[in-house]
Design an enzyme around this catalytic site. Structure first.
Site, PDB file in Angstrom:
ATOM      1  N   ASN A  31     -60.055   7.171   6.935  1.00  0.00           N
ATOM      2  CA  ASN A  31     -60.673   7.543   5.670  1.00  0.00           C
ATOM      3  C   ASN A  31     -59.787   8.432   4.807  1.00  0.00           C
ATOM      4  OD1 ASN A  31     -63.020   8.228   3.790  1.00  0.00           O
ATOM      5  ND2 ASN A  31     -62.592  10.238   4.699  1.00  0.00           N
ATOM      6  N   TYR A  60     -50.691   5.805  -5.105  1.00  0.00           N
ATOM      7  CA  TYR A  60     -52.028   5.548  -4.567  1.00  0.00           C
ATOM      8  C   TYR A  60     -52.307   4.043  -4.526  1.00  0.00           C
ATOM      9  CZ  TYR A  60     -57.052   6.108  -3.783  1.00  0.00           C
ATOM     10  OH  TYR A  60     -58.327   6.060  -3.259  1.00  0.00           O
ATOM     11  N   LYS A 114     -52.897   1.824  -1.015  1.00  0.00           N
ATOM     12  CA  LYS A 114     -54.116   1.050  -0.759  1.00  0.00           C
ATOM     13  C   LYS A 114     -53.825  -0.446  -0.684  1.00  0.00           C
ATOM     14  CE  LYS A 114     -56.844   4.566  -0.444  1.00  0.00           C
ATOM     15  NZ  LYS A 114     -57.331   4.970   0.903  1.00  0.00           N
ATOM     16  N   THR A 128     -66.339  12.542  -6.096  1.00  0.00           N
ATOM     17  CA  THR A 128     -65.587  13.375  -5.153  1.00  0.00           C
ATOM     18  C   THR A 128     -64.585  14.248  -5.906  1.00  0.00           C
ATOM     19  OG1 THR A 128     -63.879  11.681  -4.898  1.00  0.00           O
ATOM     20  CG2 THR A 128     -65.763  11.592  -3.374  1.00  0.00           C
TER      21      THR A 128
END
Length: 254
Positions: free
Chosen positions: A91, A158, A162, A195
């Site tokens: 995660n 990023y 991913k 978040t």
């Protein structure tokens, strides 16, 4: 007769969706190993209040080689017959400085790729290798992002991490499909979640981040899922009987 517990190993459990998932997993019948840069006193207190089984490792995920060795050694030391199932949830993730690549800091890029791609690969290898002879259900869940499937300026590290996570998951799915009692694997995009990472994106320099207004609009329009709701959706997806049938999934998949 003692009921066997489900063993779950998860990175990035000290805040955000990871913390919410850890809290929800701390029910009777689950044993949880959390690996994060910082341990969570609140999570420890929650586990104590429930009588839940929790171990927290405070580790730097950018030192993935040492961590992978430690995880493999730990898994080899626990008794296979104690568990009803075993899962690894990768995660943890981070974003480098928000800027075009030409203005990026090299150390920030390296750190983002180590935490976001290198660590999940190394930990997955340790997990799969240590449990390859285990006969109970094994699951590997990588928390991906829509940005692994859609390019965005000023987010090269990023997006690359991913996208790499998605593709190495596809490779592992092929490998495990030909392995006796192979693990079920999936790289899952969890949707847009309220978040600290979203706050960081909304606070970027507009001159360096052309998509800042889109992230501000997600917040102002109420389009962000709460960490708790997102965690529940992800854990529900992990529990599906068809988990792993699609190695690269989206939380909205039916």
């Amino acid at each position: 007769m003692t009921t066997k517990k489900h063993l779950t190993i998860m990175t990035g459990a000290s805040r955000g969706m990871g913390l919410a998932m850890a809290r929800q997993l701390l029910t009777e019948g689950h044993s949880l190993l959390c690996i994060s840069r910082q341990s969570s006193d609140a999570l420890a207190a929650h586990a104590l209040s429930l009588g839940g089984s929790l171990v927290q490792w405070q580790r730097d995920l950018s030192d993935s080689l040492a961590l992978g060795k430690e995880l493999k050694t730990w898994l080899l030391s626990v008794k296979e017959q104690n568990w009803a199932s075993v899962s690894l949830i990768n995660n943890a993730g981070t974003i480098a400085g928000i800027s075009p690549l030409q203005d990026a800091n090299g150390s920030d890029l390296c750190h983002a790729l180590r935490v976001g791609l290198e660590a999940p690969m190394v930990l997955s290898a340790a997990f799969l290798g240590a449990t390859k002879s285990w006969r109970m259900p094994r699951k590997l869940l990588n928390i991906s992002s829509g940005l692994g499937r859609r390019a965005m300026a000023s987010q090269a590290a990023y997006c690359a991490a991913k996208a790499g996570m998605d593709h190495f998951t596809r490779c592992v799915a092929l490998e495990e499909a030909s392995t006796p009692n192979g693990a079920k694997v999936c790289s899952l995009a969890p949707g847009v979640i309220d978040t600290d990472m979203q706050q960081h994106l909304r606070s970027a320099d507009p001159a360096a981040f052309a998509d800042i207004e889109a992230f501000k609009n997600l917040k102002s329009s109420g389009s962000l899922a709460s960490a708790e709701d997102a965690a529940a959706s992800v854990l529900s997806y992990l529990a599906r009987t068809d988990f792993g049938s699609n190695p690269v999934g989206d939380i909205r998949d039916k």
